[in-house]
Design an enzyme around this catalytic site. Structure first.
Site, PDB file in Angstrom:
ATOM      1  N   SER A 273       1.075  -1.102   0.199  1.00  0.00           N
ATOM      2  CA  SER A 273       0.118  -0.098  -0.332  1.00  0.00           C
ATOM      3  C   SER A 273       0.601   1.389   0.327  1.00  0.00           C
ATOM      4  O   SER A 273       1.691   1.587  -1.104  1.00  0.00           O
ATOM      5  CB  SER A 273      -1.481   0.211   1.141  1.00  0.00           C
ATOM      6  OG  SER A 273      -1.787   0.434   0.661  1.00  0.00           O
TER       7      SER A 273
ATOM      8  N   HIS B 256      -2.497  -1.180  -4.535  1.00  0.00           N
ATOM      9  CA  HIS B 256      -3.811  -1.970  -3.753  1.00  0.00           C
ATOM     10  C   HIS B 256      -4.434  -0.037  -4.209  1.00  0.00           C
ATOM     11  O   HIS B 256      -3.633   0.658  -3.701  1.00  0.00           O
ATOM     12  CB  HIS B 256      -4.433  -2.632  -2.688  1.00  0.00           C
ATOM     13  CG  HIS B 256      -4.117  -2.052  -1.972  1.00  0.00           C
ATOM     14  ND1 HIS B 256      -4.683  -3.131  -0.406  1.00  0.00           N
ATOM     15  CD2 HIS B 256      -3.686  -0.910  -1.031  1.00  0.00           C
ATOM     16  CE1 HIS B 256      -4.499  -1.758   0.373  1.00  0.00           C
ATOM     17  NE2 HIS B 256      -3.537  -1.083   0.428  1.00  0.00           N
TER      18      HIS B 256
END
Length: 198
Positions: free
Chosen positions: A101, A126
């Site tokens: 992330s 993501h």
């Protein structure tokens, strides 16, 4: 059981005796910063402050940012990102363990040619996540903001990796895990560290 922050011996140049300092301060003296937790405002403020100090102390000398992080706050991460792009010193990013992330975003944001990972590292990208409660109008405002942030992150990932924006958008729709070698081929890093250099 927590063990606290380890202390290590350190001798200031020209001093006859050794003092004990915490390991993070010792690493800072070598221009090494370690991001080993979730990215939040507190850790972002510390990292930004250390980067600004090290850059003012010796502009142009590399700063090493080791990353083992599951990600965290986008706004806190963007404070680190903007500082990395602002300072004169190159920022060498090294993934040890996991860069997921916001951790993977900061890894990719290192100076081109100086983004590294250890061979068994995992890297994950993501879309940003968030949640809100309240009145319908407030929820609508939050939804617009998270879509804006998603577009911004997609564009920056595309810039730093060289991947087409459409591919980034598809890949970031869900958790997208990569090995160090796959992250290199994707453009998130430049090199996998295979052996220790002397």
């Amino acid at each position: 059981m927590p063990i606290g922050v380890p202390k290590v011996p350190y001798r200031l140049p020209g001093e006859p005796y050794t003092q004990w300092i915490d390991i993070y301060n010792r690493l800072y003296r070598e221009r090494i910063i370690f991001l080993g937790k979730e990215v939040d405002d507190e850790i972002a403020n510390q990292i930004v402050a250390v980067m600004l100090y090290l850059d003012s102390e010796d502009p142009g000398k590399d700063i090493m940012l080791y990353i083992n992080s599951p990600g965290g706050s986008v706004t806190a991460g963007m404070a680190i990102y903007d500082t990395m792009q602002h300072i004169k010193s190159d920022v060498v990013t090294i993934c040890v363990g996991l860069a997921a992330s916001m951790g993977s975003f900061l890894l990719a944001a290192g100076t081109k040619g100086k983004r590294l990972a250890l061979p068994h590292s995992r890297i994950m990208i993501h879309q940003p996540s968030g949640g809100t409660r309240g009145q319908a109008t407030d929820i609508e405002i939050e939804a617009r903001e998270i879509l804006r942030v998603r577009r911004q992150l997609n564009e920056l990932y595309a810039y730093h990796t060289g991947q087409p924006l459409e591919k980034i958008e598809r890949d970031m729709d869900r958790d997208f895990f990569m090995s160090a070698e796959e992250a290199k081929n994707y453009g998130l890093i430049d090199r996998v560290i295979e052996e220790r250099s002397n």
